[in-house]
Design a protein around this motif. Structure first.
Motif, PDB file in Angstrom:
ATOM      1  N   THR A 109       1.512 -14.479  64.212  1.00 18.44           N
ATOM      2  CA  THR A 109       1.198 -15.397  63.118  1.00 18.44           C
ATOM      3  C   THR A 109      -0.091 -14.995  62.419  1.00 18.44           C
ATOM      4  OG1 THR A 109       2.297 -17.214  64.277  1.00 18.44           O
ATOM      5  CG2 THR A 109       0.745 -17.810  62.546  1.00 18.44           C
ATOM      6  N   THR A 110      -1.085 -14.595  63.225  1.00 18.78           N
ATOM      7  CA  THR A 110      -2.371 -14.174  62.653  1.00 18.78           C
ATOM      8  C   THR A 110      -2.209 -12.935  61.794  1.00 18.78           C
ATOM      9  OG1 THR A 110      -3.554 -15.090  64.562  1.00 18.78           O
ATOM     10  CG2 THR A 110      -4.715 -13.437  63.244  1.00 18.78           C
ATOM     11  N   LEU A 111      -1.484 -11.944  62.298  1.00 17.95           N
ATOM     12  CA  LEU A 111      -1.315 -10.701  61.544  1.00 17.95           C
ATOM     13  C   LEU A 111      -0.504 -10.924  60.278  1.00 17.95           C
ATOM     14  CD1 LEU A 111      -0.754  -7.195  62.945  1.00 17.95           C
ATOM     15  CD2 LEU A 111       0.677  -7.966  61.080  1.00 17.95           C
ATOM     16  N   SER A 112       0.432 -11.888  60.304  1.00 17.52           N
ATOM     17  CA  SER A 112       1.265 -12.144  59.126  1.00 17.52           C
ATOM     18  C   SER A 112       0.439 -12.587  57.926  1.00 17.52           C
ATOM     19  CB  SER A 112       2.335 -13.194  59.445  1.00 17.52           C
ATOM     20  OG  SER A 112       1.750 -14.469  59.643  1.00 17.52           O
ATOM     21  N   LYS A 113      -0.801 -13.057  58.179  1.00 11.57           N
ATOM     22  CA  LYS A 113      -1.676 -13.427  57.068  1.00 11.57           C
ATOM     23  C   LYS A 113      -2.092 -12.200  56.269  1.00 11.57           C
ATOM     24  CE  LYS A 113      -1.711 -17.644  58.719  1.00 11.57           C
ATOM     25  NZ  LYS A 113      -0.879 -18.709  58.101  1.00 11.57           N
ATOM     26  N   ALA A 114      -2.100 -11.034  56.941  1.00 12.69           N
ATOM     27  CA  ALA A 114      -2.478  -9.794  56.271  1.00 12.69           C
ATOM     28  C   ALA A 114      -1.270  -9.019  55.781  1.00 12.69           C
ATOM     29  CB  ALA A 114      -3.299  -8.908  57.217  1.00 12.69           C
ATOM     30  N   HIS A 115      -0.155  -9.130  56.499  1.00 12.53           N
ATOM     31  CA  HIS A 115       1.036  -8.370  56.141  1.00 12.53           C
ATOM     32  C   HIS A 115       2.266  -9.226  56.402  1.00 12.53           C
ATOM     33  CE1 HIS A 115       4.033  -5.261  55.824  1.00 12.53           C
ATOM     34  NE2 HIS A 115       3.114  -4.334  55.597  1.00 12.53           N
ATOM     35  N   PRO A 116       3.034  -9.610  55.380  1.00 10.31           N
ATOM     36  CA  PRO A 116       4.240 -10.410  55.603  1.00 10.31           C
ATOM     37  C   PRO A 116       5.194  -9.698  56.558  1.00 10.31           C
ATOM     38  CG  PRO A 116       3.702 -10.301  53.268  1.00 10.31           C
ATOM     39  CD  PRO A 116       2.802  -9.333  53.956  1.00 10.31           C
ATOM     40  N   GLU A 162      -6.540  -6.487  53.438  1.00  7.71           N
ATOM     41  CA  GLU A 162      -7.373  -7.589  53.929  1.00  7.71           C
ATOM     42  C   GLU A 162      -6.902  -8.013  55.311  1.00  7.71           C
ATOM     43  OE1 GLU A 162      -8.839 -12.069  52.568  1.00  7.71           O
ATOM     44  OE2 GLU A 162      -7.707 -10.792  51.178  1.00  7.71           O
ATOM     45  N   LEU A 163      -7.817  -8.096  56.246  1.00 11.80           N
ATOM     46  CA  LEU A 163      -7.484  -8.445  57.627  1.00 11.80           C
ATOM     47  C   LEU A 163      -8.048  -9.816  57.975  1.00 11.80           C
ATOM     48  CD1 LEU A 163      -8.254  -5.042  59.394  1.00 11.80           C
ATOM     49  CD2 LEU A 163      -6.008  -5.944  58.745  1.00 11.80           C
ATOM     50  N   PRO A 164      -7.326 -10.621  58.747  1.00 13.55           N
ATOM     51  CA  PRO A 164      -7.874 -11.919  59.175  1.00 13.55           C
ATOM     52  C   PRO A 164      -9.030 -11.695  60.128  1.00 13.55           C
ATOM     53  CG  PRO A 164      -5.800 -11.447  60.320  1.00 13.55           C
ATOM     54  CD  PRO A 164      -5.969 -10.378  59.276  1.00 13.55           C
ATOM     55  N   SER A 165      -9.978 -12.623  60.132  1.00 13.31           N
ATOM     56  CA  SER A 165     -11.169 -12.479  60.979  1.00 13.31           C
ATOM     57  C   SER A 165     -11.129 -13.350  62.226  1.00 13.31           C
ATOM     58  CB  SER A 165     -12.428 -12.828  60.159  1.00 13.31           C
ATOM     59  OG  SER A 165     -12.341 -14.164  59.678  1.00 13.31           O
ATOM     60  N   ARG A 166     -10.107 -14.204  62.338  1.00  9.13           N
ATOM     61  CA  ARG A 166     -10.001 -15.065  63.527  1.00  9.13           C
ATOM     62  C   ARG A 166      -8.549 -15.357  63.799  1.00  9.13           C
ATOM     63  NH1 ARG A 166      -9.254 -20.479  62.193  1.00  9.13           N
ATOM     64  NH2 ARG A 166      -9.459 -20.982  59.984  1.00  9.13           N
ATOM     65  N   LEU A 167      -8.275 -15.859  64.983  1.00  7.62           N
ATOM     66  CA  LEU A 167      -6.925 -16.206  65.391  1.00  7.62           C
ATOM     67  C   LEU A 167      -6.429 -17.371  64.565  1.00  7.62           C
ATOM     68  CD1 LEU A 167      -5.137 -14.986  67.646  1.00  7.62           C
ATOM     69  CD2 LEU A 167      -5.810 -16.895  69.100  1.00  7.62           C
ATOM     70  N   ALA A 168      -5.177 -17.305  64.149  1.00  9.71           N
ATOM     71  CA  ALA A 168      -4.599 -18.378  63.343  1.00  9.71           C
ATOM     72  C   ALA A 168      -4.539 -19.668  64.136  1.00  9.71           C
ATOM     73  CB  ALA A 168      -3.202 -17.981  62.878  1.00  9.71           C
ATOM     74  N   ASP A 169      -4.726 -20.800  63.439  1.00  9.59           N
ATOM     75  CA  ASP A 169      -4.657 -22.116  64.087  1.00  9.59           C
ATOM     76  C   ASP A 169      -3.228 -22.435  64.492  1.00  9.59           C
ATOM     77  OD1 ASP A 169      -7.376 -22.483  63.696  1.00  9.59           O
ATOM     78  OD2 ASP A 169      -7.057 -23.328  61.675  1.00  9.59           O
TER      79      ASP A 169
END
Length: 497
Positions: free
Chosen positions: A309-316, A490-497
């Motif tokens: 889920t966290t990585l999907s914020k950067a790459h669908p 763009e990479l997320p900086s924290r684990l997704a909620d």
């Protein structure tokens, strides 16, 4: 719902099953190598470099570093800003004491005989080892049932050090034996007398009594009169499938026993007693561990899904091609496959491992979007610009640092221009003196001729060299996750909620 088990007992059992033998082996190897003598005492003279200590102890710098970083983490050594080492002052008070050192040296020969506890229990008498008879049962009595100092250890004291040195590995072994001989299952099923345990196991009640009373001293067993059963806390802790999981994890720990007992040889000569670079040794080791690998699947699945889920914020992930290198149980790739109904995952590992992965994926109903790709991690060509996401789940620790540039180059080549690399790994802090569990894991990797653990900045430098100059390290509950990509992603900086 059952009550939450005691954190202290839960943490203790986890440590005894996983790292206690490593702790004893670390301290024994340090004594055998003369490391405590070679270290200058903190504050009394100049601290010593790793290379100088390696020369003084005639050891491999790489192996000695694995010991020293653990000694620093445990507080027995200090590390200054120039990465020079010294013996902690409080440790010097007993590690420079001749009487205490003699007490430690008296324990050194017992490692291999104590690993024969199964045989001692079966016979109920001393066992043969290297032409001598060893009273293993008597030594367990002395360590755990007769020595009142065993119940009076204080952190940082001489008795605490002796406990870690002599008893930590013995605790692991008594659990291994209790698991292998079926004692834990019997005690969990119903309280039993010693004759009943003997009748159920066909074992000597003399030997059984020692093991059961040691388990009682550890807080796992309680007695009423002459009837023994699991303690209330142990029942809660080992409820359901937890007992079977513990027994399997102990069987994995048992495979390291000989190598740990000869750790000083490996540190001195880099002669590996359990050499997982040997294809046949590796095949047997991982085949034996395949059930254990699968057992951790469920516990890691939710964590892996959170990472997806966290990585999907950067790459669908819709329609994404994912490569899971060194898939193990398949848990990371499966989590990505479950992220969307159109994600396709290629699972790469040894053929014997992939057979178990197929079973796991069928259960999760994602096998129809799976490709199984057997091969050699060290040489395999993963293609060019073929994957949106590449996962390296607990894989890099099997590679020596000098092998990482080559692997990262092959992985970077296989990533699409906007692709993302996910590394799930034990990442050390920047001083390389923690976390403790990570350092013990790294010690096992060294002694099996595998890889080293690195810090986030060390990984960052290696990734930048292959064009993945954007990277972040995100803490997970039991390990860390590094995400890396080419500039502009763009990479997320924290684990997704």
């Amino acid at each position: 719902m059952s009550a939450t088990p005691s954190p202290s007992l839960a943490q203790s059992v986890h440590f005894w099953a996983r790292n206690a033998a490593n702790e004893s082996a670390l301290l024994r190897a340090s004594l055998r190598l003369g490391l405590f003598d070679a270290l200058p005492v903190e504050g009394t003279t100049t601290a010593c470099s790793l290379d100088a200590l390696a020369t003084a102890t005639k050891s491999s710098p790489r192996g000695l570093r694995a010991l020293l970083e653990l000694l620093v983490c445990l507080g027995y050594a200090s590390l200054d800003d120039t990465r020079h080492f010294a013996l902690a002052r409080h440790a010097a008070t007993f590690l420079r004491d001749a009487t205490f050192l003699e007490r430690l040296r008296a324990e050194l020969p017992w490692w291999a005989p104590l690993s024969l506890l199964d045989e001692a229990v079966k016979r109920g008498e001393p066992v043969e080892h290297e032409g001598q008879r060893w009273d293993v049962l008597g030594h367990y009595r002395a360590l755990f049932l007769e020595d009142t100092r065993a119940k009076a250890t204080v952190g940082g004291s001489a008795e605490d050090f002796f406990d870690r040195f002599a008893r930590s590995g013995a605790r692991t072994q008594v659990l291994i034996t209790a698991g292998r001989l079926g004692l834990l299952e019997l005690l969990a099923s119903a309280p039993r007398t010693m004759p009943e345990l003997g009748a159920a196991t066909y074992l000597s009640t003399t030997g059984l009594r020692v093991v059961v009373e040691v388990l009682e001293a550890l807080g796992l067993v309680t007695r009423e009169g002459e009837t023994f059963g699991l303690s209330t806390e142990a029942k809660r802790l080992l409820d359901g499938k937890a007992l079977a999981y513990l027994v399997r994890s102990l069987s994995v720990s048992a495979q390291y026993t000989e190598a740990l007992g000869r750790l000083d040889e490996t540190v001195r000569e880099e002669r590996f007693i359990l050499d997982l670079k040997d294809p046949e040794v590796s095949r047997r080791f991982y085949a034996d561990n395949s059930n254990q690998i699968t057992a951790v699947f469920a516990s890691h699945f939710q964590l892996s899904r959170k990472a997806a889920t966290t990585l999907s914020k950067a790459h669908p992930l819709e329609g994404a091609a994912v490569l899971d290198i060194g898939t193990g149980s398949g848990v990371w790739g499966a989590a990505f496959a479950r992220a969307t109904p159109t994600t396709h995952v290629t699972y790469f590992d040894q053929g014997v491992v992939l057979e178990q992965v197929k079973t796991n994926l069928a259960r999760l109903q994602v096998a129809d979007r799976a490709r199984f790709w057997p091969g050699d991690l060290f040489t395999h060509d993963f293609g060019e610009a073929a994957f949106d996401v590449i996962i390296l789940p607990q894989v890099l620790n099997v590679l020596r640092p000098e092998s990482l540039p080559g692997l990262f180059a092959r992985v970077a080549r296989a990533l699409k221009p906007d692709g993302v690399l996910l590394i799930a790994e034990y990442v050390l802090n920047e001083r390389r003196d923690g976390p403790l569990d990570h350092l013990y894991f790294g010690l096992r990797r060294f002694m099996t001729n595998e890889g080293d653990l690195l810090s986030a900045s060390e990984y960052g430098q290696l990734l930048q060299a292959v064009g993945l100059s954007s990277s972040v390290c995100i803490p997970l509950p039991t390990q860390e996750m590094i995400l890396a990509a080419r500039p502009g992603v763009e990479l997320p900086s924290r684990l997704a909620d």
